[in-house]
Design an enzyme around this catalytic site. Structure first.
Site, short mmCIF file in Angstrom:
data_model
loop_
_atom_site.label_atom_id
_atom_site.label_comp_id
_atom_site.label_asym_id
_atom_site.label_seq_id
_atom_site.Cartn_x
_atom_site.Cartn_y
_atom_site.Cartn_z
N ASP A 1 17.41 -6.89 -0.79
CA ASP A 1 17.08 -6.56 0.60
C ASP A 1 16.42 -7.77 1.28
O ASP A 1 15.19 -7.90 1.31
CB ASP A 1 16.17 -5.34 0.63
N ARG B 1 19.37 0.20 2.40
CA ARG B 1 17.98 0.34 1.98
C ARG B 1 17.85 1.53 1.04
O ARG B 1 17.34 2.59 1.39
CB ARG B 1 17.08 0.46 3.20
N GLN C 1 16.88 -2.80 -3.55
CA GLN C 1 15.66 -3.43 -3.05
C GLN C 1 15.59 -4.91 -3.42
O GLN C 1 15.10 -5.73 -2.64
CB GLN C 1 14.43 -2.70 -3.59
N TYR D 1 14.81 3.19 8.61
CA TYR D 1 14.25 2.88 9.92
C TYR D 1 13.81 4.16 10.61
O TYR D 1 14.29 5.25 10.32
CB TYR D 1 15.27 2.15 10.80
N SER E 1 13.96 -7.04 4.26
CA SER E 1 12.59 -6.70 3.84
C SER E 1 11.83 -7.94 3.39
O SER E 1 10.64 -8.09 3.68
CB SER E 1 12.61 -5.65 2.72
#
Length: 524
Positions: A130, A122, A127, A231, A133
């Site tokens: 990902d 992450r 991104q 996280y 996500s």
């Protein structure tokens, strides 16, 4: 080389790892594409649509696994699918490596490469790949839709001839990707939304989306919910006790609770206890997005909807992204496509597995005959921990006056310095310039100074600073041009007329734009 996508074999899974659009993009990278018959039907993509995109449709999964050099799928493979891997073949899918050592070793022994999409680091550069996500975003949105489907009232408050309907109160626990998606959806539907997260830096994000951040009265200096990898970090026992105390206080008042607290590879923390459920109003709804890992609610049952004795509905579905299969497949296939773009720098259909690349290394769990999980931490931190600020001491009235006086003196000093420098420059120009020029030059300088001071004082809510300054400059230009437009020289007259025309466009255009901006804030 050929990229193939088989039909998902897990019961109830409707997603597919390749769409016709992503196949077109993969073909531009130099790859041939293949898909198993019917693999995309549940997600709304027919075999004909794939054929139109230039994808080969293969009848059976066995034929596809044999023909493909790279296999892209969604869910963790079964043992049968892993046994189909061959040396040099690459598998890209969710893989659950933290609890899947046997399959990782099996793939490594076969000489295959496995890229686990949930292991994509992450970091900013990754991104676009990902997938966690992407799926969490859909899960958060769908959680609110499922809650609304099981809730007996509107989300938004209404006053009608038949009576008054109060707005629903929604509490979102956890403000990660799924939580923020749930907050945005609930707020847009008109609910009064509250949100909690152990990371203090997300409070501004929550409030910017129209929700209210739930603060705890907790002063433990050691408590910092900012973790690594994007996280939240586990909380201290004291913090958890204070958190549960706050939830017990909120439980009787909220109508819908959406819990999203989950760290991959760990059991879900218990945040909504049985006594909290019993204290909720009849007809309330709990949507537990952590059900797959045991659930944040004590009474959650994975893949089931439970109705308690006090008529509280607890939804523990684990397939929220699959319930929006078309959208989920589109996003996941795009994640796969971006991964293949990174793996194919030359766009020649030949993947280059660079284990020095943070993203590729981080997501690879088996390669070159070895298990490569767990990966080393990425060189770039996912989310920087918020620096701790010392609390500012409140100033006394005397100290405030002293500060204001010092600031005034500093401002005055700057203004006097600027005026002095300007006067020296004017005098220097006057020593070499004719008197007629100086008369015009002094008027010009004064008009610029006065015009700037007057226009800059206009409230920004009525006139943007940029337009104010440009209009002041345009006014000076247009006045000078009007004075020269009657010149005997044809060239000067033409230039003056052009200056009037362009300056007028700028002035009137500025006022029109300002008027439109103001109209946006007026009630109709």
């Amino acid at each position: 080389m050929k990229i193939g996508t088989p039909k998902e074999v897990r019961e109830g899974e409707a997603r597919v790892a390749m769409t016709p659009d992503s196949a077109r993009a993969l073909r531009k990278l130099g790859y041939d594409c293949a898909i198993e018959t019917g693999a995309g039907v549940a997600a709304g993509f027919s075999d004909a649509a794939y054929e139109e995109a230039g994808v080969e449709v293969i009848k059976t999964a066995a034929q596809l696994w044999k023909a493909a050099d790279i296999v892209a799928k969604v869910r963790q493979p079964t043992d049968t699918e892993v046994k189909r891997l061959k040396k040099g073949q690459t598998l890209i899918s969710f893989f659950n490596p933290a609890e899947n050592e046997a399959q990782m070793q099996m793939a490594a022994d076969k000489g295959a490469t496995v890229i686990a999409m949930e292991m994509v680091p992450r970091i900013s550069r990754a991104q676009k790949m990902d997938a966690l996500s992407s799926m969490a975003n859909i899960a958060g949105y769908r959680a609110v839709i499922e809650a609304g489907n099981n809730f007996g009232r509107f989300f938004t408050g209404q006053v009608t001839a038949a009576g008054k309907v109060p707005p629903a109160k929604v509490l979102v626990v956890g403000a990660g990707v799924a939580g923020l998606a749930a907050i945005g959806t609930a707020t847009s539907l008109g609910a009064i939304t509250y949100a909690f997260d152990v990371r203090p830096e997300v409070a501004e994000q929550i409030e910017s989306m129209g929700a209210e951040f739930v603060y705890l009265d907790f002063d433990e200096e050691q408590q910092d919910g900012s973790g690594t990898g994007g996280y939240a970090a586990p909380s201290s026992p004291e913090f958890q006790a204070k958190q549960l105390e706050k939830f017990r206080e909120l439980a009787p008042d909220v109508d819908i609770v959406i819990t999203t607290a989950l760290i991959p590879g760990r059991p879900a923390p218990e945040l909504w206890t049985e006594d909290m459920v019993k204290s909720m109003k009849r007809g309330s709804v709990i949507v537990d997005l952590a059900a797959e890992r045991g659930g944040n609610c004590t009474l959650t049952k994975p893949d089931e909807k439970v109705v308690t004795d006090n008529d509280v509905t607890i939804i523990g579905y684990t397939d929220f992204p699959s319930r929006m299969a078309t959208q989920s497949s589109t996003l996941y296939a795009t994640n796969i496509r971006h991964m293949m773009t990174d793996l194919t720098p030359e766009k020649d259909g030949k993947p280059v597995h660079d284990m020095e690349d943070d993203v590729i290394r981080g997501s690879t769990v088996a390669h070159g005959g070895e298990v490569t999980y767990p990966p080393p931490p990425p060189k770039v931190q996912a989310i920087a921990a918020a620096p701790k600020k010392e609390p500012e001491r409140e100033l006394t009235p005397e100290e405030k006056r002293a500060q204001e006086l010092a600031a005034f003196k500093e401002q005055t000093k700057r203004q006097v310095t600027l005026l002095g420098v300007g006067a020296v420059l004017v005098l220097a120009v006057g020593l070499v310039a004719p008197a007629s020029f100086m008369q015009h030059f002094i008027v010009f300088v004064l008009s610029v100074f006065v015009g700037f001071q007057v226009i800059w004082g206009v409230s920004h809510s009525l006139h943007t600073p940029l337009m104010a300054v440009t209009n002041a400059i345009s006014s000076i230009i247009i006045l000078g041009a009007l004075m020269q437009i009657g010149s005997s020289s044809v060239l000067i007259t033409i230039l003056a007329a052009l200056a009037v025309f362009m300056a007028a466009i700028n002035i009137f255009g500025g006022f029109l734009v300002t008027r439109r901006m103001l109209a946006m804030f007026q009630k109709s």
